[in-house]
Design a protein around this motif. Structure first.
Motif, short mmCIF file in Angstrom:
data_model
loop_
_atom_site.label_atom_id
_atom_site.label_comp_id
_atom_site.label_asym_id
_atom_site.label_seq_id
_atom_site.Cartn_x
_atom_site.Cartn_y
_atom_site.Cartn_z
N CYS E 31 41.26 39.92 46.92
CA CYS E 31 41.58 41.50 46.77
C CYS E 31 40.26 42.22 47.04
O CYS E 31 40.17 43.42 47.41
CB CYS E 31 41.69 41.69 45.22
N GLY E 32 39.27 41.45 46.91
CA GLY E 32 37.71 42.39 47.63
C GLY E 32 37.20 42.97 46.30
O GLY E 32 36.31 43.91 46.62
N LYS E 33 37.74 42.96 45.27
CA LYS E 33 37.31 43.89 44.04
C LYS E 33 35.70 43.53 44.00
O LYS E 33 34.82 44.29 43.61
CB LYS E 33 38.05 43.80 42.77
N ILE E 77 28.41 41.81 38.23
CA ILE E 77 29.60 42.86 38.49
C ILE E 77 30.93 42.36 38.98
O ILE E 77 32.02 42.24 38.37
CB ILE E 77 29.34 44.02 39.23
N ALA E 80 32.56 40.46 36.35
CA ALA E 80 33.10 41.11 35.18
C ALA E 80 34.44 41.74 35.49
O ALA E 80 35.54 41.95 34.66
CB ALA E 80 32.30 42.06 34.78
N ARG E 81 34.67 42.04 36.92
CA ARG E 81 35.74 42.81 37.27
C ARG E 81 36.72 42.03 38.14
O ARG E 81 38.04 42.49 38.43
CB ARG E 81 35.24 43.87 38.39
N CYS E 82 36.59 40.74 38.39
CA CYS E 82 37.63 39.93 39.04
C CYS E 82 38.81 39.93 38.19
O CYS E 82 38.86 39.43 37.24
CB CYS E 82 37.01 38.28 39.28
N PRO E 83 39.91 40.25 39.07
CA PRO E 83 41.14 40.24 38.34
C PRO E 83 41.70 38.70 38.19
O PRO E 83 42.57 38.51 37.19
CB PRO E 83 42.30 40.72 39.26
N ARG E 84 41.33 37.79 38.69
CA ARG E 84 41.67 36.44 38.34
C ARG E 84 40.64 35.83 37.76
O ARG E 84 40.80 34.48 37.22
CB ARG E 84 41.85 35.79 39.67
N GLY E 85 39.81 36.51 37.13
CA GLY E 85 38.81 35.95 35.96
C GLY E 85 37.76 34.82 36.54
O GLY E 85 37.27 33.90 35.97
N ASP E 87 34.43 33.48 37.72
CA ASP E 87 32.97 33.80 37.82
C ASP E 87 32.28 33.71 39.17
O ASP E 87 31.82 32.68 39.49
CB ASP E 87 32.43 32.90 36.36
#
Ligand SMILES: Cc1cc2nc3c(=O)[nH]c(=O)nc-3n(C[C@H](O)[C@H](O)[C@H](O)COP(=O)(O)OP(=O)(O)OC[C@H]3O[C@@H](n4cnc5c(N)ncnc54)[C@H](O)[C@@H]3O)c2cc1C
Ligand SMILES: Cc1cc2nc3c(=O)[nH]c(=O)nc-3n(C[C@H](O)[C@H](O)[C@H](O)COP(=O)(O)OP(=O)(O)OC[C@H]3O[C@@H](n4cnc5c(N)ncnc54)[C@H](O)[C@@H]3O)c2cc1C
Ligand code: SF4
Ligand code: SF4
Ligand code: SF4
Ligand code: SF4
Ligand code: SF4
Ligand code: SF4
Lengths: 284, 654, 342, 263, 182, 141
Positions: E31-33, E77, E80-85, E87
């Motif tokens: 997703c690129g987040k 960061i 912390a923000r990955c939607p799939r959790g 690391d």
């Protein structure tokens, strides 16, 4: 209230003013700090970035030493705090790892430490009313940009506050009478341990942060980490900024509010001078 | 005298590919009371069933075991099959050697070994099976529809069209549901109100449809064919019969409160209807904010009401309805984006949700259809839409795709462009899911004809800078970070079940998934039925759904119910408990324990005239859970098809 | 009766001598120290304790809690039966007089009409070595049943401590055989007179003939209901009682192999007499308690002229709700003549 | 080593369905040895085993005068009886016995016999009736009063018809509740017994059935003039061993298994 | 040049990373987040999500030789923000550790060098002494003279001590943990 | 751990949830040890402790009872009763000399096929570690 105290390398020399102000403020608030004899470097980023063993061994060694002094440990450096807490979390949840690590550090850490940042100590262990009673010089008229950086708020197991919108520092500053700004860079990265290694990073990252604080008309930036302080303080000369912004440790601001002597806080050690601004606001 | 036949299915290669079916059949012949065994490629197929029928006739079998897929799939098939040759359907058992064996074990020998054991288990049980007689239950030919959204309305109308009564229970003061909040609808862009309002009127005027608005389900008892529903009609303080819907009271009421219908984008009065086309078009008084009801002063509305409809003494009222079937059509809620600290966590006024956007562009909405910023009332020139907020995100939201956000975001870019010709819309997406008739074309149109810029990538962060919302995202196709200063940011938040979905489900015995969406009985073969007999599903309470799907499902559920209502009696499995009265000691334990209150005590006289109390089971209440059995100290309760003997027989083969 | 005077070493040697042919059982404290019971041991290394009565009675050696009666194998419609192997000879040490006395009761019953080989075979295969008991506790009442806790001839051998040594009395032919076979140069003593404790008085005396008279006189006495009030039908008394002998018969099978077992049952259990149709002649608790008492002190006397009780006191000692058979019998013996007192 | 609890093996030769819950089993002892040992008299019972399920007690319903068949009638009631009902012809079962006392066939010689049975209680009576029929000359007139709950619960229907046709054999069949196309008598057994009123002169009454019925039958019989000594009852009791050891059937000082079932 | 995919490489790298930091690379849905939030993305040759993609595809060498893994500041960061959790930072750490362990040619010079001298300080003295660290690092770095001017200021402000005898006394306990190549 | 020991595991699975979960595991082609046999029951509330005891006596090394999550019982409360019953029964098992770890109760919904696999794998591991359950001794010739 007594804590084992882990200053870490930065507070030892580079950021000794943070050390001084932390000790002074906590002493004033009735918290006793007992420095851990023979503490080691926690390895900072360098260890976990390049060596899987050192990642946990160095923090674990320090924890083992610390708990001999006190199970409650005060760690003012966000980087050290992050390392110690992350390792501690791993050790508490992985018995096999704990065993391995203990073997390699030739010590016996039990996973029984409680690690806290001074900000937490002040806010969670002390009563707000008591604190406000002790304020003799409220920071009225001061507009502070509270900067948390990365390591105080990430990851969840090491964080002292919300990852995206932390408010601890803001709450303390408000209590001291200062106005805090709402800005988008509270938790952006300033370049961390790259201060020396990769100046380009710092100029870019810290520059953006400083710019937004200036845009929001902050008088100064309050920080709670020696790395953040150095990154924001050191290279302001080389950045394209409208003006310079003094960077102050929260303990320094708190010290001033508590009426501690300006000189005793060693604020003059900063590269970007703060005295002028503080004089202007009537805080010195 | 049990004579069992064992039928082992190959299921093509699904079973035979792993399990040595011939060995299974051969071994089965050694099992107690097994006199026949065979294998066949597809037992469930017509010829497969013929194999069974022939074997039953030729070998005088009186019970069968089919070793094939799960009984949940074909248990009924084989029951029906032996029924045609005169055997009671209850004299069959299945051994699940596909789902529980060939599909889940890798080693062929192990799988074959286990298959043999499973067949052993089933033959042991079937030996103890009894030819039960089905129960005939009278059917009350009225349906309850919970939820008056588009799905509820549609199903009520369809049921009414077939000549049966439908009772709608709607928790809000008006029916209409979410659709009433929408502006125009994809993919045709016809106005939501224009297609919904006539339906609402129709349902309000249809004499076969009863609407209990502003009401809640208190309790449901009974079972398919005869449910008894307790409905709590909340005090409305306005007489439904007298009110003419003139609106004077609302106009004069001095209290202003945030409007729920407008999602806090505007205010409403303490006495109000949620929206102008409300059905029934009768306002309600919000007792928490009405000055008269909270402080005892004011009373303006009563004074101005010419019809004398305002009644401050109104009380909650319990209504009992008897129905034969239930449709759950409770719709959905939207994910609360507060969890996303990186998107401002609700702190930025110019970051709104998709549904709020619907209200903003709605001509009858809070701004009369003007798209403006909440912070300063200015017209935005750059609007950024962020998709998948709370969807496809295990960390902060839900793992599933909400299915409709891609579509409504595209719609909203089009509508935004129509409202503000010089607006520039950006859409951050991960994938576009536009599977539907004319859907992909619709999204393409948003891009080509309306200039919406689609950026593939999730937004990492929003922050305010100089009065704008900075959108920090990634264009993964470009491989670069993008930062867009936006005037307005619209979050396409996930579709989640109604907040009270779980409580309601527990009240009526519906099964639901981990998110609290209601479970269909089978994802493909029974998509509008629930596992609980007599309860059907329609609309977005089952999963995220758009209007066409909701309506299709509503009609399907209605059709199912009409099918049920076409009979006087419903024949159901007699899986109920019974008490052997001779040994019941009348201890009352079972009475207290039955979750369905199906057991009661009765006085019996024996031949000597002595009286004693014994337990009896009301078979139309008993659901066959069997909880009472282990609790009976004299072990005198039995449960059809799950008798102690049957279960013991299985355990004994271990 | 031959009596030997033996040292501790000699006694130990005597029993160890047979260890190859006999399983040796001695009373020991079990792991948790709660229960004192007979356990198998490879060798004896010190003299068995004499003063504590094992919790489970001697009957378990001839009539175990649960025992297979025969095994079977099924193959489709065919059945094959087979018997369990014969038991191993056993030597049980440290049996008190009460337990020795109780064996008569079981013998009478299991021999009656048809002989129960399961019982007989085990009885014959067991050498019982009694021991003189001098520490009757609060629950013992063997003397009321004319059982001498210091000495008994109902076993095969009997040990009485004398100063530093022991008198070994030979009380049966089996005992005699054993001694002849395994005792090396034992010194016999003449003129050994066993001690007698029958003189010790209880707080009340149970007059068993009188009790039987009362029992004979009528079935429906209000006292039964009163006795039963406390009882919780746990059945402990019957399981521990050395003379209780009711058993249940059931099959245990695993697929095609199985066995028919018998295991203790208890007349205290409501299901004991319940019939398939549900009818239960003894559905009331009082009726069941009465059955136990009548069976012991009346029916058994009628049928075998034996009281089915040896006064071991287990039912009193271990009853969780302190039902005391002595007190009940005492009430009973008085209720006949003087009517019921309350 | 063998023991008294080990049954003889027997094959089921034939199964006759009497009612919806009663079946009659014809058995044949497998071992010729045991055939010789298994000598019984009317009124005795045996322990019937289904291996793996357990044992249950049944009266022998056949008569030793017809040695080619050994029969038991089993009413489905509990675990073992249900298992018995599921047996097939050709299955092997266990049988242990005969146990208990028997009808005093010698003392009965020359007497008129009044049989009163209820339900499955006809089984032991049937043994004696057939015994008597096979030694017809030794006994006087026979009168049978037999009842069941419904017509469907009557057992040995075929035999009942045959007996009815036998001379000097008065059969009176009744049901508690009529059903189907039942054309016979309706009423409780003691009542019908009263109506039939067989003479007590030189007669002995033999009764078997549910305890309640026996209670009223005995009352009725004594009203008809039967002396206690001329009334023979047989009792059903829960038994396990059949040998007077397990203690289950103990009533007073008697063990039904060895001292009964005939009283 | 086109990339070569091979199922073994894919499987091997996936397994390697799973063992090293517990991350299942297959979970990433690109997703690129992570990249969007990444502090250093503007300096990277591969953005974090591209690193994830390369890793998914078994492109080990490319990642180890990248500059991206070194300019990552470790701010987490991304994690912390990955939607799939996922690391992500731990994945980057893993690659850096692999690069060090395998002595590959780094895609960046100064940063790894700094880490080495930093750890050398720790190894030899238990604590980090600024002056020797700065001196050693600067001498070997690609920009030896940059910030030279800052020196006096720092000294004057007391930010650097000329003589620092800091030393944890238990240093020897730790020595053998270090496998430094300086 | 005993070498080469494959435990005999029995699952009593509620027809509304865990049994469907097992079906789903099949549909999804997940993989779990083959030494578990699943017995379908109408509700965990139907489980008579005697069945479990029987299973142990008849050679089961472990028994897994699985039903709907608390609050999700198809019959509203059966699983609560079962939970209480199992709790008490475990004590009884202990008292009778069985390892109470050989009996576990879990909640597996119709959608939790992965959980099912995990539970079965773990249980299999535990029981394999514990070794075979003491068995009823039948007389031998
Ligand atoms: C921003 C947005 C835009 C959309 N745009 C479109 C579009 O353009 N085209 C399209 O096809 N779809 C669109 N949809 C989807 C559309 O809203 C749904 O498909 C539709 O509303 C589903 O209808 P429903 O009847 O299932 O549920 P709802 O509309 O949610 O109705 C459920 C009703 O049940 C009532 N209720 C709930 N719980 C209870 C209870 N316990 N007791 C009694 N009553 C209860 C509620 O009050 C409500 O009235 C959009 C959705 C969103 C969020
Ligand atoms: C490769 C592939 C894989 C798929 N996998 C799945 C899957 O895994 N899961 C899933 O849910 N769906 C799957 N689908 C979709 C699924 O096949 C369809 O949803 C489903 O078959 C549609 O059923 P239908 O009855 O509408 O049409 P059809 O199955 O096409 O049936 C229509 C019937 O009408 C007959 N017919 C046509 N015209 C006439 C006429 N003029 N007169 C008389 N008879 C006529 C045809 O002969 C045919 O028998 C898959 C589809 C494809 C192509
Ligand atoms: S019965 Fe089941 S397993 Fe057999 S073919 Fe049909 S679907 Fe396949
Ligand atoms: S629990 Fe059992 S015994 Fe008690 S009343 Fe109910 S059925 Fe009868
Ligand atoms: S099975 Fe028993 S507890 Fe369950 S519903 Fe029926 S009567 Fe009630
Ligand atoms: S009745 Fe009591 S005292 Fe008598 S022998 Fe039995 S247990 Fe001992
Ligand atoms: S945020 Fe997570 S899922 Fe998205 S690209 Fe990065 S690693 Fe992959
Ligand atoms: S940890 Fe590294 S990769 Fe992740 S966001 Fe921070 S700098 Fe970027």
């Amino acid at each position: 209230m007594e804590y084992a105290y882990y200053p870490g390398c930065s507070l030892h020399v580079m950021s000794s003013e943070y050390d001084v102000s932390t000790r002074a403020v906590l002493a004033r608030l009735g918290v006793t700090l007992r420095e851990i004899p023979d503490w080691f470097c926690c390895g900072a980023s360098s260890a976990h970035m390049t060596d899987a063993v050192l990642t946990d061994a160095l923090p674990a060694k320090n924890l083992a030493l610390a708990v001999k002094v006190n199970q409650r440990i005060a760690v003012p450096c966000a980087a050290c705090l992050h390392r110690l807490k992350k390792t501690d979390h791993k050790l508490k949840n992985d018995d096999a790892l704990l065993k391995n690590v203990n073997e390699s550090i030739k010590d016996n850490y039990q996973g029984n430490a409680q690690i806290k940042h001074p900000l937490e100590i002040i806010q969670d262990d002390l009563k707000t009313e008591e604190l406000s009673e002790k304020i003799t010089r409220p920071l009225n008229n001061l507009k502070v940009a509270c900067y948390y950086g990365c390591l105080l708020v990430r990851p969840a197991e090491a964080a002292i506050d919300d990852a995206e919108n932390p408010e601890r520092l803001d709450r303390l500053m408000n209590l001291l009478g200062a106005e805090t700004i709402n800005w988008g860079f509270k938790v952006e990265c300033c370049g961390a341990g790259m201060t020396l290694a990769h100046k380009e990073s710092i100029i870019g990252l810290a520059g953006r942060i400083l710019n937004d604080a200036i845009l929001n008309e902050a008088d100064c930036i309050a920080v709670a980490c020696p790395m953040c302080h150095t990154n924001l303080d050191l290279y302001q000369d080389q950045m394209d900024l409208k003006r310079k912004v003094p960077i102050l440790y929260f303990t320094e601001l708190l010290g001033l509010a508590l009426g501690l002597d300006y000189n005793s806080l060693e604020i003059d050690k900063h590269i970007v001078p703060a005295k002028g601004m503080l004089l202007e606001k009537g805080l010195v | 005298m049990p004579r069992t036949g064992v039928f082992v299915c190959h299921c093509g290669s699904n079973i035979a590919g792993k399990v040595d079916v011939e060995t299974v059949a051969a071994k089965a012949l050694n099992f107690d009371r097994v006199v026949f065994s065979t294998t066949y490629k597809y037992m469930c197929s017509q010829p497969g069933q013929e194999v069974i029928k022939k074997a039953v006739r030729d070998n005088n079998l009186d019970r069968i075991v089919v070793a094939a897929c799960t009984p949940n799939l074909h248990g009924k098939t084989f029951q029906r099959c032996i029924k045609t040759v005169g055997l009671s359907p209850y004299l069959s058992e299945m051994a699940s050697i596909r789902e529980h064996c060939s599909w889940v074990h890798t080693d062929p020998d192990e799988a074959t070994g286990k298959a043999i054991e499973l067949v052993r288990l089933a033959t042991a049980k079937v030996r103890k099976n009894v030819a039960l007689l089905p129960l005939n239950i009278p059917v009350t030919r009225r349906a309850l529809v919970i939820g008056g959204g588009i799905a509820g309305i549609q199903s009520a109308l369809d049921i009414a069209a077939a000549g049966f009564e439908a009772v709608i229970v709607e928790k809000e003061p008006s029916v209409g549901g979410r659709m009433a909040q929408l502006d125009k609808t994809f993919p045709t862009l016809d106005c939501s109100a224009c297609i919904l309002a006539p339906r609402m009127v129709e349902v309000a005027t249809n004499e076969k449809v009863i609407i209990h608005s502003y009401s809640k389900i208190e309790k449901i008892t009974g079972s398919v064919g005869s449910f008894e529903v307790q409905i709590k009609k909340k005090a409305r303080y306005v007489d439904l019969g007298k009110c003419t819907g003139c609106g004077t009271c609302t106009e004069k009421c001095p209290v202003k409160v945030d409007s729920e219908f407008n999602l806090r984008l505007s205010t409403r009065k303490a006495i109000s209807t949620p929206f102008p086309q409300a059905v029934p078009n009768v306002p309600v008084i919000d007792p928490h904010h009405c000055r008269y009801l909270t402080l005892g002063k004011c009373g303006v509305c009563q004074k101005v009401c010419q019809a004398g409809a305002v009644n401050y003494e109104d009380k909650d009222e319990i209504i009992i309805e008897k129905v034969g079937a239930i449709i759950a059509a409770t719709g959905y809620d939207l994910f609360d984006p507060k969890k996303y600290g990186e998107y401002g966590g609700g702190r930025y006024r110019d970051v709104i949700t998709g549904l709020q956007f619907e209200r903003l562009i709605n001509a009858s909405g809070p701004t009369g259809g003007e798209i403006t910023r909440l912070s300063d009332g200015k017209t935005p020139k750059t609007i950024v839409f962020i998709q998948c907020v709370g969807s496809r995100d295990e960390q902060k939201g839900k793992p599933y795709c909400s299915k409709i956000c891609c579509m409504y975001t595209a719609k909203q870019t089009i509508l935004a462009k129509e409202h503000i010709p010089d607006v520039q819309c950006y859409v951050f997406y991960i994938d576009i899911r536009a599977g539907g008739k004319n859907y992909e074309e619709f999204v393409k149109r948003a891009q080509t004809d309306y200039g919406a810029v689609y950026i593939r990538g999730r937004v990492s962060k929003l922050y305010e800078q100089e009065g704008q919302i900075m959108v920090k995202g990634m264009d993964t196709l470009l491989g670069e970070e993008v930062e867009i200063p936006a005037d307005l940011v619209v979050l396409a938040t996930a579709i989640v079940p109604r907040r009270e979905a779980r409580t309601l489900a527990q009240k009526i015995g519906l099964s639901y998934d981990q998110h609290a969406f209601y479970n269909e009985a089978h994802p493909k073969m029974a998509p509008v039925e629930n596992l609980t007999l007599g309860i059907y599903l329609a609309g977005a309470c089952q999963a995220p759904k758009d209007i066409p799907d909701s309506v299709a499902m509503a009609s399907a559920a209605a059709a199912k119910i009409c099918g049920l209502f076409s009979r006087d009696f419903l024949s159901i499995d007699p899986i109920v408990a019974s008490v052997a009265e001779t040994c019941c000691v009348g201890c009352n334990t079972c009475v207290a324990i039955c979750p369905f209150k199906a057991i009661s005590m009765e006085i019996r006289k024996d031949r000597t005239g002595q009286e004693r109390q014994v337990a009896t089971v009301n078979t139309s209440l008993c659901q066959g859970c069997g909880t009472c059995l282990p609790n009976c100290r004299s072990r005198c309760i039995s449960l059809n098809n799950w008798t102690t003997d049957q279960l013991y027989a299985e355990v004994m083969t271990i | 009766m031959k009596n030997y005077l033996l040292t501790e070493e000699q006694i130990i040697a005597l029993f160890n001598a047979a260890a190859e042919h006999y399983e040796l059982y001695v009373p020991v404290n079990s792991e948790n120290g709660q229960v004192f019971c007979w356990e198998k041991t490879a060798r004896l290394d010190k003299m068995v304790p004499s003063n504590i009565q094992p919790t489970a009675s001697i009957k378990k050696f001839f009539f175990p809690n649960s025992e297979p009666m025969f095994g079977f194998k099924k193959e489709k419609q065919e059945i094959e039966l087979y018997q369990a192997a014969a038991s191993v000879p056993r030597l049980v040490l440290g049996v008190h007089s009460c337990d020795l006395g109780s064996i008569k009761v079981l013998e009478a019953l299991f021999k009656d009409t048809v002989d129960d080989e399961l019982f007989r075979e085990k009885r014959q295969n067991t050498v019982l070595v009694g021991i003189s008991c001098s520490a009757k506790d609060w629950a013992c009442f063997c003397s009321q049943l004319e059982i001498n806790s210091r000495f008994s001839q109902d076993g095969d051998l009997f040990i009485t401590p004398r100063e530093e040594k022991y008198i070994l009395s030979v009380t049966s032919a089996k005992g005699e055989d054993y001694v002849n076979k395994y005792l090396e140069n034992g010194e016999t003593v003449a003129g050994f007179t066993p001690a007698n404790d029958l003189g010790e008085e209880e707080t009340f005396t149970l007059d068993f003939p009188k009790i039987k008279e009362v029992m004979d006189s009528g079935f429906e006495l209000p006292v039964w209901e009163k006795f039963a009030r406390k009882c919780i039908n746990c059945g402990i008394c019957t399981f521990l009682c050395p003379t209780c002998h009711c058993f249940d018969v059931f099959d245990e099978a695993r697929r095609e192999r199985g066995a028919r077992f018998r295991c203790y049952d208890s007349c205290m259990f409501p299901e004991f007499t319940r019939m398939a149709g549900g009818y239960n002649p003894r559905s009331a608790k009082a009726a069941r308690l009465r059955q136990r008492y009548l069976h012991k002190y009346k029916y058994f006397v009628d049928n075998f002229n034996l009281i089915a009780c040896s006064g071991c006191g287990r039912c009193i000692r271990h009853c969780p709700v302190n039902v005391d058979v002595r007190q009940n019998l005492n009430i009973l013996q008085h209720s006949g003549s003087e009517g019921e007192d309350d | 080593m063998t023991n008294i609890y080990t049954p003889y093996l027997a094959k089921i030769k034939k199964i006759i369905k009497e009612t919806h819950d009663v079946k009659t089993f014809q058995l044949e002892l497998v071992n010729p040895e045991s055939k010789k040992k298994f000598n019984y008299q009317p009124g005795q019972f045996a322990e019937f085993s289904v291996f793996g399920v357990g044992e249950s007690t049944f009266c022998l319903a056949s008569t030793p005068t017809r040695p080619e068949v050994l029969e038991c009638s089993v009413k489905k009631a509990g675990k073992v009886t249900s298992a018995i009902h599921e047996l097939w012809e050709g299955d092997t079962v266990g049988i242990r016995g005969p146990y208990g006392n028997n009808f005093p066939v010698k003392q009965l010689k020359g007497k008129n016999l009044v049989f009163v049975g209820g339900g499955i209680g006809l089984a032991p009576l049937r043994s004696l009736i057939n015994f008597v029929l096979d030694n017809r000359g030794d006994y006087g007139n026979i009168c049978l009063v037999y009842g069941a709950r419904t017509p469907g619960d009557l057992v040995y229907k075929k035999e009942l018809e045959d007996w009815d046709k036998t001379p000097d054999f008065a059969t009176h069949i009744t049901v508690d509740k009529s059903a189907g196309n039942w054309k016979g008598t309706v009423g409780f057994v003691p009542v019908i017994l009263g109506e039939v009123a067989p003479g007590a002169e030189n007669a002995v009454a033999i009764t078997c059935g549910p305890p309640i019925m026996i209670k009223f039958v005995v009352k009725e019989l004594s009203e008809l003039g039967f002396k206690a000594a001329d009334i023979i009852t047989t009792l059903e009791m829960k038994m396990k061993c059949g040998l007077g050891k397990c203690g289950r059937c103990n009533i007073g000082k008697v063990y039904v298994c060895k001292d009964g079932p005939v009283f | 040049m086109s990339k070569q995919f091979s199922s073994e490489n894919i499987a091997r790298l996936n397994a390697e990373i799973l063992v090293k930091c517990g991350v299942d690379l297959k979970e990433c849905y690109q997703c690129g987040k992570c990249s969007a939030g990444c502090s250093s993305n503007w300096m990277m040759d591969y953005r974090p999500h591209v690193i994830m993609r390369l890793a998914q595809l078994g492109q080990r060498a490319a990642i180890l030789a990248s500059q991206a893994i070194w300019v990552c500041t470790g701010c987490e960061i991304c994690s912390a923000r990955c939607p799939r959790g996922i690391d992500v930072a731990a994945v980057v750490d893993s690659f850096r550790q692999l690069a060090v362990a395998e002595d590959v040619r780094y895609g960046e010079h100064d940063i790894p060098l700094f880490h080495q001298y930093f750890l050398k300080e720790t190894r030899d003295h238990g604590r980090v002494r600024e002056l020797p660290l700065v001196a050693n690092f600067k001498i070997h770095s690609e920009h030896p003279l940059s910030d030279f001017a800052l020196g006096p200021t720092l000294l004057a402000k007391g930010k650097i001590k000329l003589v620092d005898d800091a030393k944890g006394s238990g240093v020897n306990d730790l020595q053998e943990l270090f496998k430094l190549k300086v | 751990m005993s070498e080469g020991f494959t435990p005999n595991l029995i699952g009593f699975f509620c027809q509304w949830c865990s049994y469907l979960g097992a079906d789903l595991a099949g549909t999804n082609r997940l993989c779990y040890p083959a030494n578990i046999k699943i017995i379908r029951i109408p509700c965990t509330g139907r489980i008579d402790p005697q069945f479990i005891l029987r299973a142990f006596l008849n050679g089961a090394d472990g028994v897994l009872v699985s039903g709907c999550h608390p609050g999700d019982c198809h019959y509203t409360a059966g699983n609560y009763f079962a939970r209480r019953r199992m709790q008490v029964f475990k004590d009884l098992l202990n008292f009778m000399g069985f390892d109470q770890e050989r009996l576990i109760m879990t909640w597996i919904s119709a959608s939790e096929s992965k959980k099912l696999v995990k539970v079965v794998e773990q249980f299999n591991e535990t029981i394999t570690r514990m070794g075979p359950q003491k068995q009823l001794v039948l007389p031998t010739r």
